[in-house]
Design a protein around this motif. Structure first.
Motif, PDB file in Angstrom:
ATOM      1  N   THR A 117       0.830  -1.204   0.000  1.00 22.89           N
ATOM      2  CA  THR A 117       0.000   0.000   0.000  1.00 22.89           C
ATOM      3  C   THR A 117       0.863   1.253   0.000  1.00 22.89           C
ATOM      4  N   GLU A 118       1.837   1.296   0.896  1.00 22.56           N
ATOM      5  CA  GLU A 118       2.757   2.431   0.976  1.00 22.56           C
ATOM      6  C   GLU A 118       4.058   2.050   0.306  1.00 22.56           C
ATOM      7  N   ASN A 119       4.559   2.923  -0.545  1.00 24.17           N
ATOM      8  CA  ASN A 119       5.783   2.649  -1.287  1.00 24.17           C
ATOM      9  C   ASN A 119       6.927   3.495  -0.743  1.00 24.17           C
ATOM     10  N   PHE A 120       8.030   2.838  -0.420  1.00 28.62           N
ATOM     11  CA  PHE A 120       9.183   3.515   0.161  1.00 28.62           C
ATOM     12  C   PHE A 120      10.387   3.385  -0.775  1.00 28.62           C
ATOM     13  N   PHE A 121      11.171   4.442  -0.841  1.00 29.51           N
ATOM     14  CA  PHE A 121      12.326   4.471  -1.724  1.00 29.51           C
ATOM     15  C   PHE A 121      13.551   4.975  -0.963  1.00 29.51           C
ATOM     16  N   TYR A 122      14.722   4.548  -1.412  1.00 34.64           N
ATOM     17  CA  TYR A 122      15.945   5.080  -0.832  1.00 34.64           C
ATOM     18  C   TYR A 122      15.982   6.597  -1.034  1.00 34.64           C
ATOM     19  N   PRO A 123      16.447   7.336  -0.044  1.00 36.33           N
ATOM     20  CA  PRO A 123      16.520   8.791  -0.222  1.00 36.33           C
ATOM     21  C   PRO A 123      17.547   9.159  -1.294  1.00 36.33           C
ATOM     22  N   LYS A 124      17.272  10.222  -1.980  1.00 33.20           N
ATOM     23  CA  LYS A 124      18.181  10.770  -2.998  1.00 33.20           C
ATOM     24  C   LYS A 124      18.469   9.780  -4.123  1.00 33.20           C
ATOM     25  N   ILE A 125      17.438   9.028  -4.529  1.00 32.57           N
ATOM     26  CA  ILE A 125      17.580   8.129  -5.665  1.00 32.57           C
ATOM     27  C   ILE A 125      16.613   8.596  -6.750  1.00 32.57           C
ATOM     28  N   THR A 126      17.069   8.542  -7.994  1.00 36.53           N
ATOM     29  CA  THR A 126      16.180   8.928  -9.091  1.00 36.53           C
ATOM     30  C   THR A 126      15.302   7.741  -9.483  1.00 36.53           C
ATOM     31  N   GLY A 127      14.257   8.035 -10.237  1.00 31.79           N
ATOM     32  CA  GLY A 127      13.410   6.962 -10.723  1.00 31.79           C
ATOM     33  C   GLY A 127      14.184   5.983 -11.587  1.00 31.79           C
ATOM     34  N   LYS A 128      15.075   6.499 -12.417  1.00 35.69           N
ATOM     35  CA  LYS A 128      15.886   5.640 -13.283  1.00 35.69           C
ATOM     36  C   LYS A 128      16.796   4.741 -12.464  1.00 35.69           C
ATOM     37  N   GLU A 129      17.430   5.294 -11.431  1.00 40.81           N
ATOM     38  CA  GLU A 129      18.311   4.501 -10.581  1.00 40.81           C
ATOM     39  C   GLU A 129      17.529   3.412  -9.850  1.00 40.81           C
ATOM     40  N   TYR A 130      16.308   3.745  -9.425  1.00 36.29           N
ATOM     41  CA  TYR A 130      15.467   2.749  -8.756  1.00 36.29           C
ATOM     42  C   TYR A 130      15.157   1.593  -9.703  1.00 36.29           C
ATOM     43  N   LEU A 131      14.762   1.889 -10.921  1.00 36.41           N
ATOM     44  CA  LEU A 131      14.420   0.835 -11.868  1.00 36.41           C
ATOM     45  C   LEU A 131      15.654   0.040 -12.286  1.00 36.41           C
ATOM     46  N   ASN A 132      16.820   0.674 -12.297  1.00 36.38           N
ATOM     47  CA  ASN A 132      18.053  -0.049 -12.634  1.00 36.38           C
ATOM     48  C   ASN A 132      18.361  -1.152 -11.624  1.00 36.38           C
ATOM     49  N   LEU A 133      17.881  -0.985 -10.376  1.00 39.54           N
ATOM     50  CA  LEU A 133      18.063  -2.044  -9.387  1.00 39.54           C
ATOM     51  C   LEU A 133      17.325  -3.310  -9.816  1.00 39.54           C
ATOM     52  N   PHE A 134      16.170  -3.141 -10.443  1.00 43.59           N
ATOM     53  CA  PHE A 134      15.373  -4.282 -10.893  1.00 43.59           C
ATOM     54  C   PHE A 134      15.915  -4.870 -12.191  1.00 43.59           C
ATOM     55  N   ALA A 135      16.652  -4.076 -12.953  1.00 48.21           N
ATOM     56  CA  ALA A 135      17.190  -4.548 -14.225  1.00 48.21           C
ATOM     57  C   ALA A 135      18.136  -5.725 -14.036  1.00 48.21           C
ATOM     58  N   HIS A 136      18.756  -5.825 -12.857  1.00 46.04           N
ATOM     59  CA  HIS A 136      19.653  -6.954 -12.585  1.00 46.04           C
ATOM     60  C   HIS A 136      18.856  -8.256 -12.454  1.00 46.04           C
ATOM     61  N   VAL A 137      17.602  -8.150 -12.043  1.00 43.96           N
ATOM     62  CA  VAL A 137      16.752  -9.333 -11.895  1.00 43.96           C
ATOM     63  C   VAL A 137      16.221  -9.790 -13.248  1.00 43.96           C
ATOM     64  N   ASN A 138      15.811  -8.829 -14.070  1.00 44.05           N
ATOM     65  CA  ASN A 138      15.244  -9.144 -15.384  1.00 44.05           C
ATOM     66  C   ASN A 138      15.784  -8.160 -16.413  1.00 44.05           C
ATOM     67  N   PRO A 139      17.002  -8.419 -16.949  1.00 42.10           N
ATOM     68  CA  PRO A 139      17.631  -7.471 -17.871  1.00 42.10           C
ATOM     69  C   PRO A 139      16.816  -7.218 -19.135  1.00 42.10           C
ATOM     70  N   GLY A 140      15.938  -8.147 -19.495  1.00 40.59           N
ATOM     71  CA  GLY A 140      15.174  -7.998 -20.724  1.00 40.59           C
ATOM     72  C   GLY A 140      13.924  -7.153 -20.587  1.00 40.59           C
ATOM     73  N   PHE A 141      13.615  -6.714 -19.370  1.00 38.25           N
ATOM     74  CA  PHE A 141      12.404  -5.927 -19.166  1.00 38.25           C
ATOM     75  C   PHE A 141      12.592  -4.519 -19.720  1.00 38.25           C
ATOM     76  N   ASP A 142      11.680  -4.093 -20.578  1.00 35.82           N
ATOM     77  CA  ASP A 142      11.822  -2.817 -21.283  1.00 35.82           C
ATOM     78  C   ASP A 142      11.221  -1.677 -20.458  1.00 35.82           C
ATOM     79  N   PHE A 143      11.987  -1.186 -19.481  1.00 37.33           N
ATOM     80  CA  PHE A 143      11.492  -0.102 -18.632  1.00 37.33           C
ATOM     81  C   PHE A 143      11.168   1.149 -19.453  1.00 37.33           C
ATOM     82  N   ARG A 144      12.010   1.449 -20.425  1.00 36.94           N
ATOM     83  CA  ARG A 144      11.799   2.658 -21.220  1.00 36.94           C
ATOM     84  C   ARG A 144      10.489   2.556 -22.004  1.00 36.94           C
ATOM     85  N   GLY A 145      10.244   1.410 -22.588  1.00 32.10           N
ATOM     86  CA  GLY A 145       9.015   1.217 -23.345  1.00 32.10           C
ATOM     87  C   GLY A 145       7.778   1.306 -22.457  1.00 32.10           C
ATOM     88  N   TRP A 146       7.831   0.689 -21.285  1.00 36.74           N
ATOM     89  CA  TRP A 146       6.696   0.749 -20.367  1.00 36.74           C
ATOM     90  C   TRP A 146       6.471   2.172 -19.858  1.00 36.74           C
TER      91      TRP A 146
END
Length: 231
Positions: free
Chosen positions: A76-105
């Motif tokens: 319900t509540e979403n928490f993020f590391y302080p001073k992180i950009t949206g791109k940096e946050y999504l890059n953390l997930f890219a290591h799990v699924n490198p083929g996921f097209d974040f830019r396209g989504w």
């Protein structure tokens, strides 16, 4: 098949939150959960994800104990590391699924990925977290109030995505305080009250939900409101 049998949860051995709860959800289905504040919806999701330890019952996925690595959980509540950009946050997930097209989504969600997440609105944070859990591509998705704080256009986009994921074979459990947001997309809806599921209706019987939830008290509520307005 996700199968929950005789699930019971209490905190400190005193306050019982869930008691003897049972629920089945098939592959390729979207199952809604509704209930009042404090009814146990989030506690049930935390049991599924392993955040809390339940005292009794079983949770099985295709006959085996459900494991966390089979679940994508949007809280319900979403928490993020302080001073992180949206791109940096999504890059953390890219290591799990490198083929996921974040830019396209993100062409659908239009998030300013170069900005710090601290500057995001609650709706923008919800969209960012939703993109992250989508990238896991796990068989079970549990979404706790995913439409809270999100604009109407994005709600419709999310509904289209969830419909596609259902047809791809995902098991999706979703909560909402707004019943109408679930009747438009869910295959079935369960009402959680008094520590257990009171009823479950399939799509063909959704017209009965309103009466089942509100029917007994609605007349009394209307009468009381009328009296208060006249006073």
């Amino acid at each position: 098949m996700l199968k929950i049998e005789n699930l019971s949860l209490s905190y400190d051995g005193k306050k019982t939150i869930l008691e003897g709860l049972c629920l089945d959800a098939k592959e390729g289905s979207l199952h809604g959960l509704v209930g009042g504040n404090g009814s146990g919806k989030t506690s049930l999701f935390n049991c599924l994800y392993g955040t809390v330890v339940f005292q009794q019952g079983t949770i099985l996925l295709n006959g085996s104990p459900l494991k966390r690595d089979a679940i994508a959980y949007l809280e319900t509540e979403n928490f993020f590391y302080p001073k992180i950009t949206g791109k940096e946050y999504l890059n953390l997930f890219a290591h799990v699924n490198p083929g996921f097209d974040f830019r396209g989504w993100n062409e659908l969600f239009v998030l300013p990925l170069n900005r710090l997440t601290d500057t995001y609105s609650s709706g923008m944070k919800k969209k960012l977290a939703f993109l992250g859990i989508m990238s896991f591509d796990r068989p079970v998705m549990i979404l706790d109030e995913p439409f809270n704080g999100v604009d109407m256009e994005t709600v419709q986009i999310m509904k289209v995505i969830l419909d596609k994921l259902r047809h791809a074979g995902k098991i999706i459990l979703i909560t909402s305080h707004i019943l109408e947001s679930l009747t438009s997309i869910c295959d079935s809806i369960s009402y959680l009250s008094g520590k257990n599921i009171v009823f479950t209706y399939n799509r063909s019987d959704y017209d009965k939900i309103q009466e089942a939830v509100f029917g007994l008290d609605n007349a009394g509520t209307k009468a009381r409101v009328a009296r208060l307005l006249q006073s």
